[in-house]
Design a protein around this motif. Structure first.
Motif, mmCIF file in Angstrom:
data_model
loop_
_atom_site.group_PDB
_atom_site.id
_atom_site.type_symbol
_atom_site.label_atom_id
_atom_site.label_comp_id
_atom_site.label_asym_id
_atom_site.label_seq_id
_atom_site.Cartn_x
_atom_site.Cartn_y
_atom_site.Cartn_z
ATOM 1 N N LEU A 1 12.803 10.188 -5.821
ATOM 2 C CA LEU A 1 11.797 9.139 -5.963
ATOM 3 C C LEU A 1 12.297 7.801 -5.437
ATOM 4 O O LEU A 1 11.563 7.077 -4.761
ATOM 5 C CB LEU A 1 11.376 9.021 -7.433
ATOM 6 C CG LEU A 1 10.366 7.901 -7.750
ATOM 7 C CD1 LEU A 1 9.084 8.084 -6.956
ATOM 8 C CD2 LEU A 1 10.066 7.865 -9.246
ATOM 9 N N TYR A 2 13.562 7.447 -5.731
ATOM 10 C CA TYR A 2 14.046 6.142 -5.294
ATOM 11 C C TYR A 2 14.095 6.063 -3.771
ATOM 12 O O TYR A 2 13.876 4.999 -3.177
ATOM 13 C CB TYR A 2 15.416 5.845 -5.916
ATOM 14 C CG TYR A 2 16.585 6.559 -5.289
ATOM 15 C CD1 TYR A 2 17.255 6.012 -4.186
ATOM 16 C CD2 TYR A 2 17.039 7.775 -5.788
ATOM 17 C CE1 TYR A 2 18.321 6.664 -3.598
ATOM 18 C CE2 TYR A 2 18.100 8.437 -5.212
ATOM 19 C CZ TYR A 2 18.744 7.878 -4.116
ATOM 20 O OH TYR A 2 19.801 8.532 -3.542
ATOM 21 N N GLN A 3 14.366 7.207 -3.118
ATOM 22 C CA GLN A 3 14.360 7.217 -1.656
ATOM 23 C C GLN A 3 12.953 7.002 -1.117
ATOM 24 O O GLN A 3 12.746 6.236 -0.156
ATOM 25 C CB GLN A 3 14.916 8.546 -1.147
ATOM 26 C CG GLN A 3 16.383 8.774 -1.428
ATOM 27 C CD GLN A 3 16.846 10.145 -0.971
ATOM 28 O OE1 GLN A 3 16.113 11.128 -1.099
ATOM 29 N NE2 GLN A 3 18.053 10.222 -0.438
ATOM 30 N N ARG A 4 11.995 7.662 -1.722
ATOM 31 C CA ARG A 4 10.614 7.503 -1.247
ATOM 32 C C ARG A 4 10.100 6.097 -1.509
ATOM 33 O O ARG A 4 9.351 5.539 -0.701
ATOM 34 C CB ARG A 4 9.710 8.543 -1.910
ATOM 35 C CG ARG A 4 10.056 9.974 -1.532
ATOM 36 C CD ARG A 4 8.911 10.923 -1.792
ATOM 37 N NE ARG A 4 8.478 10.909 -3.184
ATOM 38 C CZ ARG A 4 9.020 11.627 -4.146
ATOM 39 N NH1 ARG A 4 10.061 12.403 -3.873
ATOM 40 N NH2 ARG A 4 8.553 11.586 -5.377
ATOM 41 N N VAL B 1 8.077 9.825 5.175
ATOM 42 C CA VAL B 1 9.456 9.757 4.672
ATOM 43 C C VAL B 1 9.796 11.002 3.858
ATOM 44 O O VAL B 1 10.963 11.432 3.834
ATOM 45 C CB VAL B 1 9.671 8.477 3.829
ATOM 46 C CG1 VAL B 1 9.493 7.241 4.684
ATOM 47 C CG2 VAL B 1 8.757 8.418 2.617
ATOM 48 N N ARG B 2 8.798 11.609 3.217
ATOM 49 C CA ARG B 2 9.064 12.860 2.505
ATOM 50 C C ARG B 2 9.464 13.950 3.504
ATOM 51 O O ARG B 2 10.416 14.705 3.281
ATOM 52 C CB ARG B 2 7.831 13.295 1.722
ATOM 53 C CG ARG B 2 8.041 14.557 0.875
ATOM 54 C CD ARG B 2 6.708 15.108 0.432
ATOM 55 N NE ARG B 2 5.992 14.178 -0.420
ATOM 56 C CZ ARG B 2 6.106 14.137 -1.752
ATOM 57 N NH1 ARG B 2 6.908 14.988 -2.369
ATOM 58 N NH2 ARG B 2 5.415 13.276 -2.453
ATOM 59 N N MET B 3 8.730 14.044 4.604
ATOM 60 C CA MET B 3 9.063 15.040 5.617
ATOM 61 C C MET B 3 10.385 14.724 6.311
ATOM 62 O O MET B 3 11.074 15.617 6.796
ATOM 63 C CB MET B 3 7.952 15.115 6.655
ATOM 64 C CG MET B 3 6.640 15.660 6.111
ATOM 65 S SD MET B 3 5.352 15.646 7.365
ATOM 66 C CE MET B 3 6.082 16.703 8.594
ATOM 67 N N ALA B 4 10.762 13.441 6.334
ATOM 68 C CA ALA B 4 12.033 13.049 6.950
ATOM 69 C C ALA B 4 13.225 13.343 6.053
ATOM 70 O O ALA B 4 14.370 13.166 6.482
ATOM 71 C CB ALA B 4 12.000 11.566 7.301
ATOM 72 N N GLY B 5 12.973 13.768 4.820
ATOM 73 C CA GLY B 5 14.078 14.157 3.949
ATOM 74 C C GLY B 5 14.225 13.346 2.692
ATOM 75 O O GLY B 5 15.183 13.548 1.936
ATOM 76 N N ALA B 6 13.333 12.397 2.434
ATOM 77 C CA ALA B 6 13.416 11.582 1.221
ATOM 78 C C ALA B 6 12.857 12.390 0.053
ATOM 79 O O ALA B 6 11.659 12.335 -0.232
ATOM 80 C CB ALA B 6 12.652 10.278 1.398
ATOM 81 N N ALA C 1 2.643 6.781 5.141
ATOM 82 C CA ALA C 1 4.051 6.385 4.998
ATOM 83 C C ALA C 1 4.810 7.257 3.993
ATOM 84 O O ALA C 1 5.906 7.737 4.304
ATOM 85 C CB ALA C 1 4.132 4.901 4.624
ATOM 86 N N PRO C 2 4.294 7.489 2.769
ATOM 87 C CA PRO C 2 5.046 8.340 1.839
ATOM 88 C C PRO C 2 5.252 9.765 2.351
ATOM 89 O O PRO C 2 6.311 10.355 2.135
ATOM 90 C CB PRO C 2 4.178 8.328 0.570
ATOM 91 C CG PRO C 2 3.367 7.082 0.664
ATOM 92 C CD PRO C 2 3.101 6.913 2.116
ATOM 93 N N ASN C 3 4.252 10.316 3.027
ATOM 94 C CA ASN C 3 4.393 11.677 3.533
ATOM 95 C C ASN C 3 5.364 11.759 4.700
ATOM 96 O O ASN C 3 6.086 12.750 4.855
ATOM 97 C CB ASN C 3 3.027 12.226 3.939
ATOM 98 C CG ASN C 3 2.242 12.769 2.765
ATOM 99 O OD1 ASN C 3 2.715 13.640 2.050
ATOM 100 N ND2 ASN C 3 1.060 12.240 2.537
ATOM 101 N N LEU D 1 0.823 -1.211 0.000
ATOM 102 C CA LEU D 1 0.000 0.000 0.000
ATOM 103 C C LEU D 1 0.855 1.259 0.000
ATOM 104 O O LEU D 1 0.525 2.255 -0.661
ATOM 105 C CB LEU D 1 -0.933 -0.012 1.210
ATOM 106 C CG LEU D 1 -2.061 -1.042 1.175
ATOM 107 C CD1 LEU D 1 -2.785 -1.085 2.513
ATOM 108 C CD2 LEU D 1 -3.047 -0.741 0.055
ATOM 109 N N ALA D 2 1.958 1.243 0.744
ATOM 110 C CA ALA D 2 2.852 2.404 0.744
ATOM 111 C C ALA D 2 3.492 2.598 -0.630
ATOM 112 O O ALA D 2 3.619 3.733 -1.111
ATOM 113 C CB ALA D 2 3.927 2.228 1.811
ATOM 114 N N LEU D 3 3.885 1.503 -1.277
ATOM 115 C CA LEU D 3 4.454 1.590 -2.622
ATOM 116 C C LEU D 3 3.442 2.180 -3.595
ATOM 117 O O LEU D 3 3.773 3.054 -4.418
ATOM 118 C CB LEU D 3 4.897 0.201 -3.084
ATOM 119 C CG LEU D 3 5.434 0.072 -4.513
ATOM 120 C CD1 LEU D 3 6.651 0.948 -4.712
ATOM 121 C CD2 LEU D 3 5.761 -1.391 -4.824
#
Length: 664
Positions: free
Chosen positions: A279-282, A271-276, A267-269, A77-79
């Protein structure tokens, strides 16, 4: 050196976030195995179980498969959420907010009832068809506006509500046949073997491989369309491939474990706020974090299994936990979407004779009331009822009065919200106010021994007002940006869905009554209650008409409002209190599914009623007309059975609003 340091921080920060959030999972994993006999026995039962030991069989065929399916479903689901957000350049996109999960769930319910043979072909293909159709509908509604984030989210909300109404209709008329799907549909991870894991992991593996192959092409989507096209990239096919893959992954997960809320959005948001940033990081960290979040939630829920009186689906818990998490995230999200159109841009063509239009609407309402009271079906077909036939009229009159009163209250509440927020997309349904009211009412029905109507009205008002306060607190600093308002509504609606799923999955006999109430039936309203609701609706509407000066001035902005001598905070608070009371009373009668609060003010604007008093009166007449007609149609369309008025209104109103959204 500075640039390298920045890159290192960005690379380590998502990893550190995932590691910190994995610590509770490791603790719960250890405690879970200790409760089952220890780590050594747990590993032995996984690899070489003894078929003579019951504890090892339970670990091998239940505990380990459940943990595995939680990790797979959360990661999948996160993917899917990362892919959707990348394709649409929209941090609000996810399998739940775009209606994909609802479409997949509805398709599986329909196939179970109408064509069970399709399930033998593969549940994931049925779910894929449903999710694909839902996503296609969202795309169709938002395509003309270039898939602008605000329009995509609004389309997703409308499609979600619409598919939810259809699912409620199926459940209402086939409760026995679908009772087994209540727990599964709410997101159950319970396993009795490795079949679910064997079904899900190959599909997710294929999806992950395809996603990594699309990594470089999809990175181009971070550019604007003109720059991407200059590189020779076909945006149409690239978006189609990305969304198709996301829908396939979502459908695969839903077909095995049901609807799991919020993992694909949170989950995507995070890791985005954590600095990812890349795209490959997210993709990497978002997928891992999604697996961690769902597995942690499920292990935590299992640790309370012996304490809780009923079986609670994990999907419902993720919604209940994810909603506050997203409310915390909302003020921190950087959204770059189109602002909602302002009233001045929408209300251009004013009706030349609003009084004459109001008279026509009133005549239409009287005709609809006459239709609802006098025309119906019996054992011998259609017939006109004599007005003095009190034996039948005593059943029809309360329903017509209750339908008209609820339509009036929802229409007025929607008009107040739209003018207060200067956002024609606002309504009690879309912003989650009806959902918050429904949460309070469901809790009151289940927790209080014998709640009276007055108690339920008070509880519902508190729930609606609490939701409004949450909306104000989370969006006040940002100036009530439409994206944030809508996302707050998504969070509250998910919380409502979670509470509803928990209550219905528990097997309580009152569940069927709650389902009927959620569908918005006026069947149980007696004459005394109808007259009380009608009187209250009329009084609240008259009170609102005295505040029309505020409603004309508030959309002009805070500075203008205060310059004209209006105490802004007091005016907003009073209007929000009126909205809460109107929503609570209407929700108590016709449930939270109706679109009238969104539809009636919108139609009044389209008719050219621009000034606040005209807009209120026009929306009130349209709302009453629509609800009375919805109640009559619901009683006649499948006679001798009936479809609740709130459900009919949501189906008709949702279809109309999707048509109107397509034309924006």
């Amino acid at each position: 050196m500075v640039g390298m340091t920045g890159n290192t921080i960005r690379a380590v920060s998502p990893a550190l976030t995932c590691w910190l959030l994995s610590l509770p999972l490791l603790v719960l994993f250890w405690l879970g195995l200790e409760a089952q006999g220890g780590l050594a026995l747990g590993l032995k039962s996984l690899l070489f179980p003894s078929y003579e030991e019951v504890d090892q069989l339970l670990l091998h065929y239940a505990w380990w498969p459940r943990l595995s399916i939680a990790l797979l479903a959360g990661g999948g689901l996160a993917l899917a959420g990362v892919l959707m957000q990348q394709v649409l350049r929209n941090p609000l996109a996810s399998p739940t907010t775009l209606g994909v999960a609802s479409g997949a769930n509805l398709a599986l319910m329909a196939a179970t009832l109408l064509a069970p043979g399709l399930l033998d072909i593969g549940r994931e293909w049925v779910a894929l068809a449903g999710g694909g159709l839902a996503m296609g509908l969202v795309f169709m509604l938002a395509w003309r506006r270039g898939l602008a984030p605000i329009v995509v989210v609004l389309a997703g909300l409308v499609v979600n509500l619409y598919l939810g109404a259809l699912a409620t209709a199926l459940l209402l008329f086939n409760h026995e046949a679908l009772s087994g799907l209540l727990i599964w549909g709410a997101g159950s991870l319970a396993q009795s073997g490795w079949d679910g894991v064997a079904t899900l992991w190959p599909r997710l593996a294929i999806g992950t491989v395809v996603a990594w192959f699309l990594l470089r092409p999809m990175a181009v989507l971070e550019l604007d369309d003109a720059s991407a096209k200059s590189l020779g990239v076909s945006l149409k096919y690239l978006r189609f491939a990305g969304m198709g893959l996301a829908v396939f992954i979502t459908a695969s997960v839903v077909s095995v474990v049901g609807v799991i809320g919020f993992i694909g959005l949170a989950a995507p948001n995070i890791v985005r706020m954590a600095g990812a940033r890349r795209l490959y990081q997210r993709l990497l960290w978002g997928t891992l974090l999604g697996a961690v979040l769902l597995a942690t939630t499920d292990l935590l829920l299992q640790s309370f299994t012996g304490v809780l009186p009923t079986l609670i689906p994990t999907g419902a818990v993720t919604g209940a936990l994810g909603a506050p998490l997203m409310m915390w995230l909302i003020p921190r999200l950087k959204l770059q979407g189109d602002r909602a159109p302002q009233p001045a841009a929408v209300l251009v063509n004013r009706h030349p004779a609003p009084g004459r239009l109001a008279v026509r609407l009133a005549i239409g309402l009287l005709l609809a009331i006459g239709l609802g009271l006098l025309l119906g079906q019996g054992v011998n077909g259609w017939y006109w009822l004599s007005p003095d036939n009190w034996s039948v009229m005593q059943w029809r009159m309360p329903r017509v009065v209750a339908a008209a009163a609820s339509g009036l209250m929802l229409a007025v509440a929607g008009t107040l919200l739209q003018r207060l927020s200067a956002n024609p997309m606002a309504s009690p349904e879309v912003l989650g106010i009806s959902g918050g009211c429904a949460i309070a009412l469901i809790l009151g029905i289940f927790l209080l021994p014998a709640p009276t109507s007055g108690m339920l009205v008070g509880i519902g008002t508190l729930g609606a007002f609490a939701t409004l306060l949450v909306l104000v607190m989370l969006n006040r600093r940002s100036g009530f940006v439409p994206e944030r308002l809508l996302l707050t509504g998504v969070a509250v609606t998910a919380l409502f869905d979670a509470v509803r799923s928990v209550m219905l999955a528990g097997g309580d006999p009152r569940g069927q009554q709650v389902i009927a109430w959620l569908a918005g039936s006026t069947y149980y309203v007696d004459l005394t209650s109808a007259l009380a609701v009608g009187t209250l609706a009329a009084l609240l509407t008259l009170c609102t008409l005295s505040l029309t000066r505020w409603l004309d001035i508030l959309p002009l902005g805070a500075s203008t409002t205060q310059a004209l001598g209006i105490a802004l905070n007091r005016a907003r608070l009073l209007l929000l209190l009126v909205v809460a009371l109107l929503t609570a009373c209407a929700t108590l009668v016709v449930g939270p599914l109706s679109f009238i609060g969104l539809l009636a003010p919108h139609m009044a604007r389209l008719l050219g009623l621009s000034r606040a008093r005209q807009h209120l009166l026009g929306a009130a007449l349209v709302g009453m007309l629509l609800m009375v007609l919805a109640d009559w149609v619901g009683r006649q369309i499948i006679f001798p059975y009936e479809i609740p008025a709130g459900l009919v209104a949501s189906l008709i109103g949702g279809a109309y609003f999707m048509w109107g959204l397509r034309r924006l």
